[in-house]
Motif scaffolding. Structure first.
Motif, short mmCIF file in Angstrom:
data_model
loop_
_atom_site.label_atom_id
_atom_site.label_comp_id
_atom_site.label_asym_id
_atom_site.label_seq_id
_atom_site.Cartn_x
_atom_site.Cartn_y
_atom_site.Cartn_z
N GLU A 424 32.41 1.72 -30.87
CA GLU A 424 31.12 1.68 -30.18
C GLU A 424 31.41 1.64 -28.69
OE1 GLU A 424 29.23 -1.81 -31.56
OE2 GLU A 424 29.14 -1.17 -33.65
N GLN A 425 30.92 2.60 -27.98
CA GLN A 425 31.24 2.64 -26.56
C GLN A 425 30.07 3.19 -25.76
OE1 GLN A 425 34.64 5.18 -26.31
NE2 GLN A 425 33.49 7.05 -26.58
N ASP A 426 29.93 2.64 -24.59
CA ASP A 426 28.95 3.13 -23.62
C ASP A 426 29.76 3.80 -22.53
OD1 ASP A 426 27.13 3.59 -21.66
OD2 ASP A 426 26.39 1.53 -21.54
N PRO A 427 29.59 5.09 -22.29
CA PRO A 427 30.40 5.75 -21.25
C PRO A 427 30.34 5.05 -19.90
CG PRO A 427 29.19 7.36 -22.54
CD PRO A 427 28.70 6.02 -22.97
N ALA A 428 29.21 4.41 -19.58
CA ALA A 428 29.11 3.71 -18.30
C ALA A 428 30.10 2.56 -18.24
CB ALA A 428 27.69 3.20 -18.09
N ASP A 429 30.31 1.87 -19.37
CA ASP A 429 31.28 0.79 -19.40
C ASP A 429 32.67 1.29 -19.05
OD1 ASP A 429 29.29 -0.89 -20.14
OD2 ASP A 429 29.99 -1.23 -22.19
N MET A 430 33.01 2.47 -19.51
CA MET A 430 34.36 2.98 -19.34
C MET A 430 34.59 3.60 -17.97
SD MET A 430 34.88 4.64 -23.14
CE MET A 430 36.56 5.13 -22.84
N LEU A 431 33.53 3.99 -17.29
CA LEU A 431 33.67 4.70 -16.02
C LEU A 431 33.21 3.89 -14.82
CD1 LEU A 431 32.40 8.25 -17.06
CD2 LEU A 431 34.77 7.51 -16.77
N GLU A 432 32.23 3.02 -15.00
CA GLU A 432 31.58 2.42 -13.85
C GLU A 432 32.30 1.15 -13.39
OE1 GLU A 432 27.25 0.74 -13.32
OE2 GLU A 432 27.29 2.94 -13.23
N THR A 433 32.68 1.12 -12.13
CA THR A 433 33.30 -0.03 -11.50
C THR A 433 32.55 -0.30 -10.19
OG1 THR A 433 35.40 -0.93 -10.70
CG2 THR A 433 35.06 1.44 -10.41
N PHE A 434 33.19 -0.99 -9.27
CA PHE A 434 32.56 -1.20 -7.96
C PHE A 434 33.59 -0.94 -6.87
CE2 PHE A 434 34.60 -5.24 -8.74
CZ PHE A 434 35.00 -5.68 -7.49
N LEU A 435 33.13 -0.77 -5.66
CA LEU A 435 33.98 -0.55 -4.49
C LEU A 435 33.48 -1.45 -3.38
CD1 LEU A 435 36.11 0.94 -2.75
CD2 LEU A 435 34.40 2.74 -2.38
N ALA A 436 34.32 -2.40 -2.94
CA ALA A 436 33.95 -3.34 -1.88
C ALA A 436 34.85 -3.08 -0.68
CB ALA A 436 34.10 -4.77 -2.36
N ILE A 437 34.26 -2.96 0.51
CA ILE A 437 35.01 -2.64 1.73
C ILE A 437 34.62 -3.61 2.83
CG2 ILE A 437 35.49 -0.88 3.47
CD1 ILE A 437 34.60 1.21 1.37
N ARG A 438 35.63 -4.20 3.44
CA ARG A 438 35.40 -5.06 4.62
C ARG A 438 36.18 -4.47 5.79
NH1 ARG A 438 37.23 -9.63 7.55
NH2 ARG A 438 35.63 -11.24 7.85
N ALA A 439 35.48 -4.02 6.79
CA ALA A 439 36.10 -3.36 7.94
C ALA A 439 35.19 -3.56 9.14
CB ALA A 439 36.28 -1.87 7.65
N PRO A 440 35.66 -3.25 10.35
CA PRO A 440 34.77 -3.32 11.50
C PRO A 440 33.52 -2.48 11.26
CG PRO A 440 37.03 -3.03 12.22
CD PRO A 440 37.05 -2.89 10.73
N GLY A 441 32.37 -3.09 11.39
CA GLY A 441 31.11 -2.38 11.16
C GLY A 441 30.44 -2.73 9.85
N THR A 442 31.17 -3.30 8.89
CA THR A 442 30.52 -3.70 7.66
C THR A 442 29.82 -5.05 7.86
OG1 THR A 442 32.51 -4.82 6.82
CG2 THR A 442 32.21 -2.49 6.24
N SER A 443 28.73 -5.26 7.13
CA SER A 443 27.93 -6.46 7.36
C SER A 443 27.53 -7.17 6.10
CB SER A 443 26.67 -6.09 8.16
OG SER A 443 25.94 -5.09 7.46
N GLY A 444 28.02 -6.73 4.96
CA GLY A 444 27.65 -7.38 3.72
C GLY A 444 26.43 -6.76 3.08
#
Length: 473
Positions: A424-444
């Motif tokens: 039993e699988q949901d393709p979104a479970d297998m593909l979907e992650t997150f991307l978090a970036i902290r750099a000059p100009g990022t604000s949360g």
């Protein structure tokens, strides 16, 4: 004469000489007592041999376990035989020395070569880059309803936002396979076939790591921590490359087991798994056939996977913490961290659960766990490792050199919790992650639209690090 005597005796009074002499005296005194009482120690010998075997297993964690077990059996047989009066003292002495050698021999490093804190090189005018690829990390924005809002995993995205990260909550990878997703990522050219099988083994390496080449061209000194499954470094990579395996690190789990029975049980479980493994090069054919027959009779002789894997992840996080405590400008730290692969046996506070609460997902052909238990086990381990990640990031941000660091955190793809087994699988479970970036100009900022992980990463390294994309004919 008195002065000469004092001058000659002074070296013998030094602490090092006295301690060495005392140690030798104690050793030979103990050997003498044992040799005089060989018969009296027969009752204790089996227990000593069991503990010796387990300790040798944790010291080497290799086929030395089987060799030690065989040696222990031969030693014990020699000591109890009626026809080996002259052989017993020699066998006992040899056994004690062998035990001492196991204790004194340096244990193999979890990471080869070991990570080092200080490295030369790199343009010191550049802010440090810290890049975490968290293997098998599903997006917490897709928490199932069976995970209560009070669960620590529910706070993962908020923790990044509170530390000034811009977070793409729905970053979808091009593939659920690490070799394709990471290979595409480091190609910077949308190349999903940027990998090569390594000499017929179940491991791969990138064909072209244009990401590392662009970092080096920018002036960065690259430090790469990579798994033996997927090598980020290529032959021409200008980087300090360090390998680790997620499996088979008994010395890591040992310190998390509180009792000798638990350590013995783990060693037996590991031995059973190796003897019953599906890989022909490591199993024992007759043993495997016997287990197959017992399972056909309905007896629960399964082949559980080593639970040293999550503990190895925690130990690698320890190593990363030590290195990043000495973070330096002009350095790019790229860590491929394998977590939280099966079995799921850590709770959200990184404690080992009772075996009855372990669950396994991907690849389990013998047990089909309820889907809610699989998800609960996964998110418990994800919360545990996330806590450790936050501790590392907080230390980086609080340091002088890391205050302005560019930090990127993302998965290689989603989690393949029921890829095999329940089917039993949901393709979104297998593909979907997150991307978090902290750099000059990022604000949360929380960014909720679905994006392509690899292309968004490529845009980020151009914008935030200033990398120049490669050109190909």
């Amino acid at each position: 004469l008195v002065a000469a005597a004092k001058a000659n005796l002074l070296p013998a009074a030094e602490a090092e000489v006295l301690l060495t002499g005392l140690g030798v005296a104690v050793l030979f005194g103990a050997l003498g007592l044992l040799l005089r009482n060989v018969r009296r120690i027969h009752a204790l010998l089996p227990a000593l041999l069991v503990y010796w075997t387990v300790d040798a297993y944790f010291a080497t964690n290799s086929y030395m376990f089987l060799m030690t077990l065989l040696g222990a059996a031969v030693l014990y047989a020699g000591l109890i035989t009626r026809f080996a009066e002259n052989l017993r003292p020699m066998l006992l002495t040899f056994g004690i020395l062998w035990l001492a050698s196991n204790v004194l021999t340096p244990r193999p490093s979890l990471i080869d070569p070991p990570l080092v804190a200080h490295l030369e090189g790199g343009d010191r005018r550049l802010p440090p880059v810290v890049h975490f690829i968290i293997d098998e990390q599903m997006s917490p924005a897709a928490l199932p309803a069976t995970i209560p809002p009070s669960h620590p995993a529910a706070a993962i995205l908020g923790d990044y936002l509170g530390r000034g990260f811009d977070v793409h909550e729905h970053a979808r990878s091009v593939s659920h396979l690490s070799r394709e997703s990471i290979g595409n990522l480091v190609s910077l050219m949308d190349d999903s076939q940027n990998f090569v099988l390594t000499r017929g083994k179940f491991s791969y390496h990138t064909k072209d790591n244009r990401y590392f080449a662009a970092l080096a061209a920018r002036g960065y000194r690259i430090i790469a921590l990579q798994s033996t499954y997927f090598a980020l470094c290529t032959d021409d990579t200008q980087a300090s490359c360090h390998d680790y395996s997620r499996a088979g690190h008994g010395k890591v789990i040992a310190k998390r087991l509180d009792s000798i029975p638990a350590r013995v049980g783990f060693a037996i479980s590991e031995l059973h798994h190796r003897m019953n493994h599906e890989e022909p090069s490591v199993n024992v054919l007759l043993y495997r056939m016997a287990m197959f027959g017992l399972r056909r009779l309905g007896l629960p002789f399964d082949s559980p996977e080593s639970y040293s894997r999550p503990a190895a992840t925690l130990a690698i996080l320890d190593e990363m913490t030590t290195q990043l405590d000495a973070i330096q400008p002009g350095h790019a730290y790229v860590y491929h961290l394998l977590l939280p692969h099966t079995p799921y046996n850590l709770d959200s506070e990184c404690r080992i659960k009772p075996p009855a609460e372990w669950t396994r997902g991907i690849g389990d052909r013998l047990h089909v766990f309820p889907i809610e238990k699989i998800y609960a086990g996964y998110w418990d381990q994800a919360a545990c490792t996330h806590t450790r990640m936050m501790e590392i990031i907080d230390r980086v941000i609080a340091s002088d050199a890391g205050r302005n660091a560019i930090i990127m955190v993302h998965g290689d793809h989603g989690a393949r919790l029921t890829w095999e087994g329940a089917k039993e699988q949901d393709p979104a479970d297998m593909l979907e992650t997150f991307l978090a970036i902290r750099a000059p100009g990022t604000s949360g900022k929380a960014l909720n639209e679905q994006v392509n992980l690899q292309r968004t990463f490529k845009d980020a390294v151009v914008r935030d690090i200033g990398l120049t994309l490669p050109t190909v004919p």
